[in-house]
Design an enzyme around this catalytic site. Structure first.
Site, PDB file in Angstrom:
ATOM      1  N   ARG A  80       0.991  -1.313   0.157  1.00 51.74           N
ATOM      2  CA  ARG A  80      -0.005  -0.008   0.028  1.00 51.74           C
ATOM      3  C   ARG A  80       0.890   1.152   0.031  1.00 51.74           C
ATOM      4  O   ARG A  80       0.355   2.355  -0.617  1.00 51.74           O
ATOM      5  CB  ARG A  80      -1.040  -0.176   1.188  1.00 51.74           C
ATOM      6  CG  ARG A  80      -1.936   0.911   0.951  1.00 51.74           C
ATOM      7  CD  ARG A  80      -3.141   0.878   2.063  1.00 51.74           C
ATOM      8  NE  ARG A  80      -2.445   1.195   3.475  1.00 51.74           N
ATOM      9  CZ  ARG A  80      -3.291   0.897   4.597  1.00 51.74           C
ATOM     10  NH1 ARG A  80      -4.348   0.150   4.482  1.00 51.74           N
ATOM     11  NH2 ARG A  80      -2.697   0.992   5.682  1.00 51.74           N
ATOM     12  N   LYS A 183      -2.627   6.683   1.306  1.00 51.83           N
ATOM     13  CA  LYS A 183      -2.302   7.166   2.642  1.00 51.83           C
ATOM     14  C   LYS A 183      -1.389   8.377   2.648  1.00 51.83           C
ATOM     15  O   LYS A 183      -0.420   8.175   2.835  1.00 51.83           O
ATOM     16  CB  LYS A 183      -2.025   6.092   3.440  1.00 51.83           C
ATOM     17  CG  LYS A 183      -2.618   5.986   5.058  1.00 51.83           C
ATOM     18  CD  LYS A 183      -2.157   4.762   5.688  1.00 51.83           C
ATOM     19  CE  LYS A 183      -2.731   4.787   7.073  1.00 51.83           C
ATOM     20  NZ  LYS A 183      -3.950   4.655   7.287  1.00 51.83           N
ATOM     21  N   GLU A 219     -16.216   6.459   4.501  1.00 48.91           N
ATOM     22  CA  GLU A 219     -15.396   6.055   5.796  1.00 48.91           C
ATOM     23  C   GLU A 219     -15.703   6.783   6.882  1.00 48.91           C
ATOM     24  O   GLU A 219     -16.310   7.748   6.834  1.00 48.91           O
ATOM     25  CB  GLU A 219     -14.064   5.350   5.290  1.00 48.91           C
ATOM     26  CG  GLU A 219     -13.164   6.608   5.086  1.00 48.91           C
ATOM     27  CD  GLU A 219     -11.819   6.007   4.680  1.00 48.91           C
ATOM     28  OE1 GLU A 219     -11.382   5.205   5.443  1.00 48.91           O
ATOM     29  OE2 GLU A 219     -11.330   6.468   3.743  1.00 48.91           O
TER      30      GLU A 219
HETATM   31  C1  LIG Z   1      -5.092   3.811   7.773  1.00 48.36           C
HETATM   32  C2  LIG Z   1      -6.494   4.116   7.378  1.00 48.36           C
HETATM   33  C3  LIG Z   1      -7.404   3.138   7.676  1.00 48.36           C
HETATM   34  C4  LIG Z   1      -7.184   1.807   8.130  1.00 48.36           C
HETATM   35  O1  LIG Z   1      -6.409   0.826   7.509  1.00 48.36           O
HETATM   36  P1  LIG Z   1      -5.559  -0.286   8.249  1.00 48.36           P
HETATM   37  O2  LIG Z   1      -4.927  -0.587   7.155  1.00 48.36           O
HETATM   38  O3  LIG Z   1      -6.806  -1.291   8.607  1.00 48.36           O
HETATM   39  O4  LIG Z   1      -4.941   0.222   9.254  1.00 48.36           O
HETATM   40  C5  LIG Z   1      -8.822   3.409   7.135  1.00 48.36           C
HETATM   41  N1  LIG Z   1      -9.078   4.852   6.620  1.00 48.36           N
HETATM   42  C6  LIG Z   1      -8.025   5.665   6.507  1.00 48.36           C
HETATM   43  C7  LIG Z   1      -8.176   7.054   5.908  1.00 48.36           C
HETATM   44  C8  LIG Z   1      -6.677   5.297   7.144  1.00 48.36           C
HETATM   45  O5  LIG Z   1      -5.908   6.329   6.853  1.00 48.36           O
END
Ligand SMILES: *Cc1c(COP(=O)(O)O)cnc(C)c1O
Length: 340
Positions: A80, A183, A219
């Site tokens: 990722r 991210k 989300e």
């Molecule tokens: C990091 C993150 C998540 C969760 O991802 P994981 O891989 O489960 O830790 C969900 N939404 C956002 C916006 C994030 O930055």
């Protein structure tokens, strides 16, 4: 190291022994360096500072009852990170380098991996930044990749107990063709106002809707959303949500429990048909949701009974936590033991 009150740690920063760094220059990654400095010496015109050319990751190391330290699905985080890197024109970090640095930073800080019974874990934060100077909007010529760790308690101070969430239609964290699916730092700056609004309304987080129509659920702050209806795990499909590794794992566990899984658009009104709802991510694992407040439409959606987490959320939470703690067979090969 100072005495740490493991049981009362929050999701915050604690100084540890060392962090690891690697620079990208002239088209290649250099040597991995260890340092005890918490600071980086950065050019004031670095692209990460002005134009948000930076990406990060978050994963955890757990200490099992057997004393072993396990990390959870790190290859997915490495993958990722590279997706984020490609999206904003940064060099990719080879998986081997990611692992080498992760292993080293855990080894250097093994005394900070909290004891099993404390419920705390060691949070690992990889960070990739454009480090060379540019004044025009363009990608940097040099990059820095670093990893630090910090012992953390639960993300929401409530731990595994239900929280309230608010819908905010006055602000978006990401556009449909923007960077919501990676991210990168800018998304989180864009979410701060909504989060502040949530806190002012005594809510732990905000539920973002799709930016275009404000009709579907995206989300839940920095966590993915899921709902449970009958024997079905339902989670949103959207181009602007971050593909959560926790959500991906819960989907597999739900299937393993014999549940149906639906990944599709979820209209806000559909919330009334869920018996349970939750937010999921590395930081919080699962945070059960008690109430979702839709102020503008004068609606409140409630989940669970007597403000307690639902049965299916609890079952998923218990199983997901048992695997990295080494308490349950890791039949999906999700964990890797780090020797220290
Ligand atoms: C990091 C993150 C998540 C969760 O991802 P994981 O891989 O489960 O830790 C969900 N939404 C956002 C916006 C994030 O930055």
């Amino acid at each position: 190291m100072e005495n740490i009150d493991w049981k009362n740690l929050s999701f915050g920063y604690v100084k540890t022994s060392a962090n690891v760094r690697c620079a990208w220059k002239g088209g290649a990654w250099g040597e991995v360096e260890e340092t005890d400095s918490e600071f980086i010496n950065l050019h004031m015109a670095a692209t990460c500072l002005h134009y948000g050319q930076e990406a990060f990751e978050g994963l955890k190391a757990y200490r099992g009852k057997d004393g072993k330290i396990r990390v959870f699905r790190w290859e997915e985080n490495a993958r990722r990170l590279n997706q984020s890197a490609r999206e904003i024109l940064m060099p990719e970090v080879p998986e081997k380098l990611f692992f080498e640095m992760m292993e080293k930073v855990i080894q250097l800080n093994h005394a900070y991996v909290p004891p099993c019974e404390s419920g705390a874990t060691l949070y690992i934060r990889p960070l990739l930044i454009g480090s060379s100077a540019e004044v025009g909007v363009k990608p940097a010529k040099e990059y820095l990749f670093l990893m630090f760790v910090t012992p953390v308690g639960p993300y929401f101070k409530e731990g595994f107990s239900p929280v309230d969430i608010i819908i905010d239609r006055t602000s978006d964290r990401a556009a449909p063709l923007g960077t919501g699916h990676v991210k990168v730092g800018g998304n989180y700056a864009a979410s701060l106002r909504s989060l502040e609004k949530a806190h002012k309304n005594n809510c732990s987080s905000v539920l973002f809707l799709d930016a275009k129509e404000k009709r579907y659920i995206d989300e839940c702050g920095p966590a993915n959303f899921f709902g449970i209806r009958d024997n079905t795990y339902v989670t949103p499909d959207s181009a602007s949500i971050l593909p959560s590794i926790t959500n991906m794992s819960l989907i597999e566990l739900a299937k393993d429990f014999g549940m149906k899984v639906e990944r599709r658009k979820i209209e806000v009104g559909e919330l009334s048909s869920f018996s349970e709802a939750g937010a999921c991510g590395t930081a919080a694992v699962i945070t059960p949701i008690r109430k979702i407040i839709d102020e503008e439409n004068g609606k409140v959606y409630e989940f669970g009974k007597d403000g307690k987490p639902g049965l299916i959320s609890t079952k998923l939470y218990d199983r997901l936590r048992a695997i990295p703690y080494g308490e349950e067979e890791d039949k999906f090969s999700w964990t890797q033991v780090i020797e220290v």
